[in-house]
Design an enzyme around this catalytic site. Structure first.
Site, PDB file in Angstrom:
ATOM      1  N   ARG A  88      10.053  18.370  -0.471  1.00  0.00           N
ATOM      2  CA  ARG A  88       9.915  19.378   0.594  1.00  0.00           C
ATOM      3  C   ARG A  88      10.749  18.982   1.810  1.00  0.00           C
ATOM      4  O   ARG A  88      11.291  19.833   2.516  1.00  0.00           O
ATOM      5  CB  ARG A  88       8.450  19.515   1.004  1.00  0.00           C
ATOM      6  CG  ARG A  88       7.526  20.035  -0.095  1.00  0.00           C
ATOM      7  CD  ARG A  88       6.102  20.068   0.421  1.00  0.00           C
ATOM      8  NE  ARG A  88       5.121  20.539  -0.563  1.00  0.00           N
ATOM      9  CZ  ARG A  88       4.521  19.763  -1.465  1.00  0.00           C
ATOM     10  NH1 ARG A  88       4.823  18.479  -1.536  1.00  0.00           N
ATOM     11  NH2 ARG A  88       3.625  20.268  -2.298  1.00  0.00           N
ATOM     12  N   ASP A 148      -3.824  22.200  -1.032  1.00  0.00           N
ATOM     13  CA  ASP A 148      -3.942  20.924  -1.741  1.00  0.00           C
ATOM     14  C   ASP A 148      -5.387  20.687  -2.184  1.00  0.00           C
ATOM     15  O   ASP A 148      -5.633  20.154  -3.274  1.00  0.00           O
ATOM     16  CB  ASP A 148      -3.452  19.770  -0.845  1.00  0.00           C
ATOM     17  CG  ASP A 148      -2.017  19.984  -0.391  1.00  0.00           C
ATOM     18  OD1 ASP A 148      -1.254  20.646  -1.136  1.00  0.00           O
ATOM     19  OD2 ASP A 148      -1.640  19.519   0.705  1.00  0.00           O
ATOM     20  N   ARG A 151      -6.105  22.705  -5.235  1.00  0.00           N
ATOM     21  CA  ARG A 151      -5.522  22.049  -6.430  1.00  0.00           C
ATOM     22  C   ARG A 151      -6.353  20.831  -6.833  1.00  0.00           C
ATOM     23  O   ARG A 151      -6.507  20.532  -8.016  1.00  0.00           O
ATOM     24  CB  ARG A 151      -4.076  21.653  -6.136  1.00  0.00           C
ATOM     25  CG  ARG A 151      -3.161  22.877  -6.066  1.00  0.00           C
ATOM     26  CD  ARG A 151      -1.735  22.482  -5.776  1.00  0.00           C
ATOM     27  NE  ARG A 151      -0.868  23.650  -5.800  1.00  0.00           N
ATOM     28  CZ  ARG A 151       0.241  23.770  -5.084  1.00  0.00           C
ATOM     29  NH1 ARG A 151       0.618  22.788  -4.271  1.00  0.00           N
ATOM     30  NH2 ARG A 151       0.976  24.855  -5.183  1.00  0.00           N
ATOM     31  N   HIS A 175       1.411  17.097   3.947  1.00  0.00           N
ATOM     32  CA  HIS A 175       1.621  17.993   2.798  1.00  0.00           C
ATOM     33  C   HIS A 175       2.929  17.600   2.114  1.00  0.00           C
ATOM     34  O   HIS A 175       3.952  18.270   2.239  1.00  0.00           O
ATOM     35  CB  HIS A 175       1.649  19.451   3.280  1.00  0.00           C
ATOM     36  CG  HIS A 175       1.828  20.443   2.181  1.00  0.00           C
ATOM     37  ND1 HIS A 175       0.932  20.590   1.146  1.00  0.00           N
ATOM     38  CD2 HIS A 175       2.825  21.345   1.939  1.00  0.00           C
ATOM     39  CE1 HIS A 175       1.355  21.530   0.327  1.00  0.00           C
ATOM     40  NE2 HIS A 175       2.513  22.001   0.777  1.00  0.00           N
TER      41      HIS A 175
HETATM   42  N1  LIG Z   1       2.828  25.006   3.162  1.00  0.00           N
HETATM   43  C1  LIG Z   1       2.626  25.258   1.885  1.00  0.00           C
HETATM   44  O1  LIG Z   1       1.586  24.910   1.322  1.00  0.00           O
HETATM   45  C2  LIG Z   1       3.654  25.986   1.103  1.00  0.00           C
HETATM   46  C3  LIG Z   1       4.890  26.190   1.637  1.00  0.00           C
HETATM   47  N2  LIG Z   1       5.851  26.889   0.939  1.00  0.00           N
HETATM   48  C4  LIG Z   1       7.113  27.103   1.630  1.00  0.00           C
HETATM   49  O2  LIG Z   1       7.164  28.466   2.044  1.00  0.00           O
HETATM   50  C5  LIG Z   1       8.538  28.871   2.194  1.00  0.00           C
HETATM   51  C6  LIG Z   1       8.758  30.202   1.485  1.00  0.00           C
HETATM   52  O3  LIG Z   1       8.643  30.045   0.094  1.00  0.00           O
HETATM   53  P1  LIG Z   1       8.876  31.301  -0.873  1.00  0.00           P
HETATM   54  O4  LIG Z   1       8.164  32.479  -0.356  1.00  0.00           O
HETATM   55  O5  LIG Z   1       8.623  30.841  -2.237  1.00  0.00           O
HETATM   56  O6  LIG Z   1      10.458  31.534  -0.679  1.00  0.00           O
HETATM   57  P2  LIG Z   1      11.264  32.895  -0.945  1.00  0.00           P
HETATM   58  O7  LIG Z   1      12.708  32.514  -1.032  1.00  0.00           O
HETATM   59  O8  LIG Z   1      10.656  33.641  -2.068  1.00  0.00           O
HETATM   60  O9  LIG Z   1      11.019  33.742   0.390  1.00  0.00           O
HETATM   61  C7  LIG Z   1      11.487  33.359   1.628  1.00  0.00           C
HETATM   62  C8  LIG Z   1      11.875  34.616   2.375  1.00  0.00           C
HETATM   63  O10 LIG Z   1      12.225  34.247   3.722  1.00  0.00           O
HETATM   64  C9  LIG Z   1      13.230  35.173   4.128  1.00  0.00           C
HETATM   65  N3  LIG Z   1      13.929  34.675   5.307  1.00  0.00           N
HETATM   66  C10 LIG Z   1      14.876  33.702   5.399  1.00  0.00           C
HETATM   67  N4  LIG Z   1      15.283  33.554   6.672  1.00  0.00           N
HETATM   68  C11 LIG Z   1      14.564  34.436   7.409  1.00  0.00           C
HETATM   69  C12 LIG Z   1      14.513  34.760   8.779  1.00  0.00           C
HETATM   70  N5  LIG Z   1      15.276  34.125   9.669  1.00  0.00           N
HETATM   71  N6  LIG Z   1      13.679  35.730   9.187  1.00  0.00           N
HETATM   72  C13 LIG Z   1      12.888  36.384   8.313  1.00  0.00           C
HETATM   73  N7  LIG Z   1      12.884  36.122   6.986  1.00  0.00           N
HETATM   74  C14 LIG Z   1      13.713  35.163   6.549  1.00  0.00           C
HETATM   75  C15 LIG Z   1      14.128  35.311   2.913  1.00  0.00           C
HETATM   76  O11 LIG Z   1      14.928  36.465   2.982  1.00  0.00           O
HETATM   77  C16 LIG Z   1      13.082  35.352   1.793  1.00  0.00           C
HETATM   78  O12 LIG Z   1      12.739  36.678   1.443  1.00  0.00           O
HETATM   79  C17 LIG Z   1       9.372  27.711   1.636  1.00  0.00           C
HETATM   80  O13 LIG Z   1       9.849  26.912   2.672  1.00  0.00           O
HETATM   81  C18 LIG Z   1       8.354  26.934   0.795  1.00  0.00           C
HETATM   82  O14 LIG Z   1       8.717  25.588   0.639  1.00  0.00           O
HETATM   83  C19 LIG Z   1       5.609  27.396  -0.290  1.00  0.00           C
HETATM   84  C20 LIG Z   1       4.375  27.210  -0.866  1.00  0.00           C
HETATM   85  C21 LIG Z   1       3.315  26.485  -0.238  1.00  0.00           C
HETATM   86  O1  LIG Z   2       5.828  22.526  -3.662  1.00  0.00           O
HETATM   87  C1  LIG Z   2       6.440  23.164  -2.792  1.00  0.00           C
HETATM   88  O2  LIG Z   2       7.599  22.911  -2.435  1.00  0.00           O
HETATM   89  C2  LIG Z   2       5.754  24.303  -2.127  1.00  0.00           C
HETATM   90  C3  LIG Z   2       4.498  23.805  -1.582  1.00  0.00           C
HETATM   91  O3  LIG Z   2       4.431  23.257  -0.508  1.00  0.00           O
HETATM   92  C4  LIG Z   2       3.360  23.777  -2.509  1.00  0.00           C
HETATM   93  O4  LIG Z   2       3.277  24.582  -3.453  1.00  0.00           O
HETATM   94  O5  LIG Z   2       2.511  22.912  -2.304  1.00  0.00           O
END
Ligand SMILES: NC(=O)C1=CN([C@@H]2O[C@H](COP(=O)(O)OP(=O)(O)OC[C@H]3O[C@@H](n4cnc5c(N)ncnc54)[C@H](O)[C@@H]3O)[C@@H](O)[C@H]2O)C=CC1
Ligand SMILES: O=C([O-])CC(=O)C(=O)O
Length: 308
Positions: A88, A148, A151, A175
């Protein structure tokens, strides 16, 4: 209750869907930079309203922050997800710029909002929002521990051969693949410590499987997960919107709690209408304290890469 979700990708759309289905918000705005994408997701979701029985109005916006004005809660999921084999932390270069500009635009239109940061590396992105905005610290929350912990419960139930509803447990710490601290000594099955049912070796396996939960899914899917992340975010949003005073592990800015300072990391908090209403300090074993300290050092190392 108005909620904005920035990023109409996998996690943003999943989270908007769960919020709408739970029917506690009057309006959910989804915003993305991809032309028409958020409008398309919003329209598709609205066409599930009669099927799923919700009245929440879902609105899409391509980069027009005026539509987000007056949001009570804003969720930041914009940014790139990791690919198999990546950490990450490797996402910081692109995501820091996105999270900084998005949080600024959100606050400009919703100065009283509560922000939930999801984009990775999440603890560092949460810290970035604290450092670059004037929002009080109770109104900036990082989502990681809720996911987490879900999970962890899945893995505990698997090991115990028990239904997930029998199991309780929590994950604190950073995380990240190495930084998570699953609290195995506190985990229970119907209030009986799981150590009564599982060997130390099996519990260690549960712990390791939990820590790499995101990486395991990324390898299977080719990109990171969205259902459980979306559900976890919607839980946090509901706890705030409905003033539930629920306890979730969230990334919070610490000032001495757990012996840690000037970083955001996962700790149990009480979530209510004011965002983080309290940070709960629980007694940790010497091993858990050491793991938490190591986890904090990892988060601080990543924070050091920010250009503040
Ligand atoms: N904290 C957590 O537990 C988790 C964090 N994530 C994180 O969440 C983020 C998103 O993941 P996904 O939805 O799978 O990615 P994704 O690629 O499916 O969606 C991201 C979206 O953000 C948009 N985007 C990019 N720059 C932008 C901006 N300046 N303004 C508005 N929209 C913008 C893109 O066009 C895209 O549609 C990633 O960084 C991922 O690592 C994902 C899962 C869990
Ligand atoms: O694994 C990743 O990169 C996205 C995330 O944070 C999660 O699913 O826990």
């Amino acid at each position: 209750m108005k909620v904005t979700v920035v990023g109409a990708g996998a996690v943003g759309a999943s989270c908007a869907e769960y919020i709408a289905i739970k029917n506690f918000a009057s309006e959910v705005v989804i915003l993305d930079i991809k032309e028409g994408y958020a409008e398309g997701k919003a329209m598709d979701l609205m066409q599930t309203a009669s099927l799923n029985g919700f009245d929440t109005k879902v609105v899409g916006s391509t980069s027009d922050y005026s539509k987000t004005a007056g949001s009570d809660i804003c969720v930041i999921t914009s940014g790139i997800p990791r690919k198999p084999g990546m950490t990450r932390e490797e996402l910081i270069g692109i995501n820091a710029g996105i999270v900084k500009s998005v949080s600024g635009s959100l606050i400009e239109h919703s100065p009283n909002t509560i922000i939930i940061v999801v984009s990775n590396p999440m603890d560092t992105m949460t810290y970035l929002v604290h450092k670059t905005t004037d929002l009080p610290k109770n109104r900036i929350i990082g989502m990681g521990g809720a996911l987490d912990s879900a999970r962890f419960k899945y893995r505990l139930a698997e090991a115990l051969e028990a239904p997930i509803s029998d199991v309780d447990g929590m994950v604190i710490g950073g995380h990240s693949d190495k930084g998570m601290v699953p609290l195995t000594a506190h985990a229970t099955r119907n209030s009986v410590k799981v150590s009564e049912f599982l060997s130390e070796e099996r519990l260690n396996q549960v712990k390791e499987d939990t820590k790499v939960g995101g990486a395991t899914l990324t390898k299977l899917l080719g990109t990171s997960a969205w259902y459980a992340p979306g559900a976890a975010v919607s839980g946090l949003v509901q706890a705030i919107a409905c003033d539930q005073k629920k306890m979730y592990p969230c990334s919070a800015l610490l000032a001495g709690e757990y012996g840690l300072n000037d970083l955001c990391i996962g700790v149990p908090v009480i979530l209510g209408r004011n965002g983080i209403e309290n940070i709960v300090e629980i007694e940790l074993s010497a091993a858990e304290k050491a793991h938490m300290q190591e986890s904090a050092e990892g988060v601080k190392k990543t924070n050091g890469l920010l250009e503040l």
